[in-house]
Design a protein around this motif. Structure first.
Motif, PDB file in Angstrom:
ATOM      1  N   GLN A  45      45.366  68.350  31.265  1.00  0.00           N
ATOM      2  CA  GLN A  45      44.439  67.329  31.761  1.00  0.00           C
ATOM      3  C   GLN A  45      44.104  66.312  30.697  1.00  0.00           C
ATOM      4  O   GLN A  45      43.840  65.167  30.990  1.00  0.00           O
ATOM      5  N   GLY A  46      44.101  66.705  29.437  1.00  0.00           N
ATOM      6  CA  GLY A  46      43.792  65.789  28.353  1.00  0.00           C
ATOM      7  C   GLY A  46      44.833  64.700  28.186  1.00  0.00           C
ATOM      8  O   GLY A  46      44.584  63.688  27.562  1.00  0.00           O
ATOM      9  N   ASN A  47      46.025  64.874  28.740  1.00  0.00           N
ATOM     10  CA  ASN A  47      47.091  63.895  28.609  1.00  0.00           C
ATOM     11  C   ASN A  47      47.058  62.821  29.690  1.00  0.00           C
ATOM     12  O   ASN A  47      47.814  61.871  29.638  1.00  0.00           O
ATOM     13  N   LYS A  48      46.215  62.982  30.682  1.00  0.00           N
ATOM     14  CA  LYS A  48      46.137  61.986  31.750  1.00  0.00           C
ATOM     15  C   LYS A  48      45.463  60.722  31.218  1.00  0.00           C
ATOM     16  O   LYS A  48      44.502  60.785  30.464  1.00  0.00           O
ATOM     17  N   PRO A  49      45.968  59.555  31.607  1.00  0.00           N
ATOM     18  CA  PRO A  49      45.320  58.321  31.156  1.00  0.00           C
ATOM     19  C   PRO A  49      43.932  58.176  31.762  1.00  0.00           C
ATOM     20  O   PRO A  49      43.695  58.593  32.885  1.00  0.00           O
ATOM     21  N   LYS A  50      43.051  57.597  30.991  1.00  0.00           N
ATOM     22  CA  LYS A  50      41.681  57.402  31.454  1.00  0.00           C
ATOM     23  C   LYS A  50      41.613  56.134  32.298  1.00  0.00           C
ATOM     24  O   LYS A  50      41.678  55.031  31.786  1.00  0.00           O
ATOM     25  N   LEU A  51      41.485  56.314  33.600  1.00  0.00           N
ATOM     26  CA  LEU A  51      41.426  55.180  34.518  1.00  0.00           C
ATOM     27  C   LEU A  51      40.016  54.961  35.045  1.00  0.00           C
ATOM     28  O   LEU A  51      39.806  54.145  35.922  1.00  0.00           O
ATOM     29  N   CYS A  52      39.075  55.699  34.517  1.00  0.00           N
ATOM     30  CA  CYS A  52      37.691  55.620  34.955  1.00  0.00           C
ATOM     31  C   CYS A  52      36.875  54.934  33.862  1.00  0.00           C
ATOM     32  O   CYS A  52      36.989  55.276  32.694  1.00  0.00           O
ATOM     33  N   SER A  53      36.058  53.960  34.238  1.00  0.00           N
ATOM     34  CA  SER A  53      35.259  53.247  33.248  1.00  0.00           C
ATOM     35  C   SER A  53      33.902  52.867  33.836  1.00  0.00           C
ATOM     36  O   SER A  53      33.711  51.760  34.334  1.00  0.00           O
ATOM     37  N   LEU A  54      32.988  53.818  33.786  1.00  0.00           N
ATOM     38  CA  LEU A  54      31.642  53.565  34.313  1.00  0.00           C
ATOM     39  C   LEU A  54      30.883  52.557  33.450  1.00  0.00           C
ATOM     40  O   LEU A  54      30.085  51.773  33.960  1.00  0.00           O
ATOM     41  N   ASP A  55      31.151  52.573  32.151  1.00  0.00           N
ATOM     42  CA  ASP A  55      30.451  51.662  31.243  1.00  0.00           C
ATOM     43  C   ASP A  55      30.793  50.205  31.546  1.00  0.00           C
ATOM     44  O   ASP A  55      29.954  49.321  31.376  1.00  0.00           O
ATOM     45  N   SER A  56      32.002  49.948  32.008  1.00  0.00           N
ATOM     46  CA  SER A  56      32.378  48.564  32.316  1.00  0.00           C
ATOM     47  C   SER A  56      31.545  48.015  33.467  1.00  0.00           C
ATOM     48  O   SER A  56      31.176  46.837  33.467  1.00  0.00           O
ATOM     49  N   ILE A  57      31.205  48.860  34.432  1.00  0.00           N
ATOM     50  CA  ILE A  57      30.355  48.430  35.555  1.00  0.00           C
ATOM     51  C   ILE A  57      28.970  48.059  35.039  1.00  0.00           C
ATOM     52  O   ILE A  57      28.405  47.030  35.425  1.00  0.00           O
ATOM     53  N   THR A  58      28.440  48.882  34.146  1.00  0.00           N
ATOM     54  CA  THR A  58      27.133  48.587  33.551  1.00  0.00           C
ATOM     55  C   THR A  58      27.165  47.260  32.817  1.00  0.00           C
ATOM     56  O   THR A  58      26.251  46.433  32.950  1.00  0.00           O
ATOM     57  N   ARG A  59      28.233  47.013  32.057  1.00  0.00           N
ATOM     58  CA  ARG A  59      28.339  45.765  31.292  1.00  0.00           C
ATOM     59  C   ARG A  59      28.433  44.547  32.209  1.00  0.00           C
ATOM     60  O   ARG A  59      27.808  43.521  31.949  1.00  0.00           O
ATOM     61  N   VAL A  60      29.207  44.652  33.283  1.00  0.00           N
ATOM     62  CA  VAL A  60      29.326  43.521  34.208  1.00  0.00           C
ATOM     63  C   VAL A  60      27.992  43.259  34.892  1.00  0.00           C
ATOM     64  O   VAL A  60      27.578  42.100  35.046  1.00  0.00           O
ATOM     65  N   ASN A  61      27.290  44.313  35.283  1.00  0.00           N
ATOM     66  CA  ASN A  61      25.958  44.133  35.885  1.00  0.00           C
ATOM     67  C   ASN A  61      25.013  43.416  34.931  1.00  0.00           C
ATOM     68  O   ASN A  61      24.246  42.547  35.344  1.00  0.00           O
ATOM     69  N   LYS A  62      25.058  43.771  33.656  1.00  0.00           N
ATOM     70  CA  LYS A  62      24.198  43.103  32.668  1.00  0.00           C
ATOM     71  C   LYS A  62      24.559  41.629  32.531  1.00  0.00           C
ATOM     72  O   LYS A  62      23.690  40.772  32.392  1.00  0.00           O
ATOM     73  N   LEU A  63      25.861  41.330  32.589  1.00  0.00           N
ATOM     74  CA  LEU A  63      26.282  39.932  32.495  1.00  0.00           C
ATOM     75  C   LEU A  63      25.862  39.141  33.724  1.00  0.00           C
ATOM     76  O   LEU A  63      25.474  37.979  33.615  1.00  0.00           O
ATOM     77  N   ILE A  64      25.934  39.773  34.885  1.00  0.00           N
ATOM     78  CA  ILE A  64      25.508  39.100  36.119  1.00  0.00           C
ATOM     79  C   ILE A  64      24.030  38.747  36.039  1.00  0.00           C
ATOM     80  O   ILE A  64      23.609  37.678  36.484  1.00  0.00           O
ATOM     81  N   ASN A  65      23.234  39.625  35.441  1.00  0.00           N
ATOM     82  CA  ASN A  65      21.787  39.403  35.347  1.00  0.00           C
ATOM     83  C   ASN A  65      21.382  38.595  34.115  1.00  0.00           C
ATOM     84  O   ASN A  65      20.206  38.290  33.948  1.00  0.00           O
ATOM     85  N   ASP A  66      22.332  38.250  33.256  1.00  0.00           N
ATOM     86  CA  ASP A  66      22.049  37.494  32.038  1.00  0.00           C
ATOM     87  C   ASP A  66      21.941  36.008  32.376  1.00  0.00           C
ATOM     88  O   ASP A  66      22.942  35.348  32.648  1.00  0.00           O
ATOM     89  N   LYS A  67      20.744  35.483  32.360  1.00  0.00           N
ATOM     90  CA  LYS A  67      20.508  34.079  32.738  1.00  0.00           C
ATOM     91  C   LYS A  67      21.079  33.101  31.715  1.00  0.00           C
ATOM     92  O   LYS A  67      21.322  31.940  32.030  1.00  0.00           O
ATOM     93  N   ASP A  68      21.328  33.561  30.474  1.00  0.00           N
ATOM     94  CA  ASP A  68      21.912  32.691  29.458  1.00  0.00           C
ATOM     95  C   ASP A  68      23.407  32.475  29.679  1.00  0.00           C
ATOM     96  O   ASP A  68      24.018  31.630  29.045  1.00  0.00           O
ATOM     97  N   LEU A  69      23.995  33.259  30.565  1.00  0.00           N
ATOM     98  CA  LEU A  69      25.433  33.191  30.784  1.00  0.00           C
ATOM     99  C   LEU A  69      25.808  32.256  31.933  1.00  0.00           C
ATOM    100  O   LEU A  69      26.964  32.111  32.257  1.00  0.00           O
ATOM    101  N   LEU A  70      24.828  31.614  32.541  1.00  0.00           N
ATOM    102  CA  LEU A  70      25.126  30.721  33.659  1.00  0.00           C
ATOM    103  C   LEU A  70      25.801  29.461  33.119  1.00  0.00           C
ATOM    104  O   LEU A  70      25.160  28.492  32.753  1.00  0.00           O
ATOM    105  N   LEU A  71      27.111  29.550  33.050  1.00  0.00           N
ATOM    106  CA  LEU A  71      27.904  28.450  32.508  1.00  0.00           C
ATOM    107  C   LEU A  71      28.548  27.666  33.630  1.00  0.00           C
ATOM    108  O   LEU A  71      28.762  28.173  34.723  1.00  0.00           O
ATOM    109  N   ASP A  72      28.890  26.436  33.311  1.00  0.00           N
ATOM    110  CA  ASP A  72      29.535  25.586  34.303  1.00  0.00           C
ATOM    111  C   ASP A  72      31.041  25.558  34.031  1.00  0.00           C
ATOM    112  O   ASP A  72      31.616  24.511  33.780  1.00  0.00           O
ATOM    113  N   CYS A  73      31.665  26.725  34.043  1.00  0.00           N
ATOM    114  CA  CYS A  73      33.114  26.767  33.866  1.00  0.00           C
ATOM    115  C   CYS A  73      33.739  27.495  35.049  1.00  0.00           C
ATOM    116  O   CYS A  73      33.071  28.237  35.758  1.00  0.00           O
TER     117      CYS A  73
END
Length: 139
Positions: A23-51
């Motif tokens: 089981q240790g040889n299986k690639p890690k395809l799960c990334s819960l932390d990435s969801i947390t990071r994207v949620n933080k970026l969505i709620n980050d008012k300083d990131l509202l860019l016009d691009c």
């Protein structure tokens, strides 16, 4: 040659330990932390860019998961260059790592520049949806 109980014990030990070790040889395809990071970026008012950023769809992810995640990672890099936000840089690394674990033929997949350009808010919400879909399949 082993006989009796030692043989039975050896066979049982192999049947129990071998799956655990592989089981240790299986690639890690799960990334819960990435969801947390994207949620933080969505709620980050300083990131509202016009691009505008190239934004793959969930359909693109179903057909070409690796190239879709690579595209998102490349566009997150553009977002970082526009914002200089370190949270964005860490997300790019996570997406590249996640994409690197997916084995896929690239022949039928669109180039990143072929996707529709969307505003940052739409880009992040689509990325979040794809990461949730990925985690529901692999976590």
């Amino acid at each position: 040659m082993l006989r009796g109980r030692p043989t039975l014990a050896s066979v049982l030990l192999c049947c129990i330990c071998l799956p655990v070790l592989t089981q240790g040889n299986k690639p890690k395809l799960c990334s819960l932390d990435s969801i947390t990071r994207v949620n933080k970026l969505i709620n980050d008012k300083d990131l509202l860019l016009d691009c505008m950023l190239y934004t793959p769809t969930t359909g693109d992810y179903k057909n070409c998961p690796r190239s879709t995640l690579d595209c998102f990672a490349d566009e997150v890099n553009v977002l970082f260059e526009e914002s200089n936000n370190n949270k964005v840089a860490r997300l790019r690394g996570m997406l590249k790592t996640l994409a690197g674990h997916i084995d896929q033929s690239e022949s039928e997949c669109l180039q990143c520049e072929s996707h529709k350009e969307e505003k940052v808010e739409k880009f992040l919400s689509d990325l979040l949806e794809i990461l949730k879909q990925n985690n529901s399949e692999h976590c």
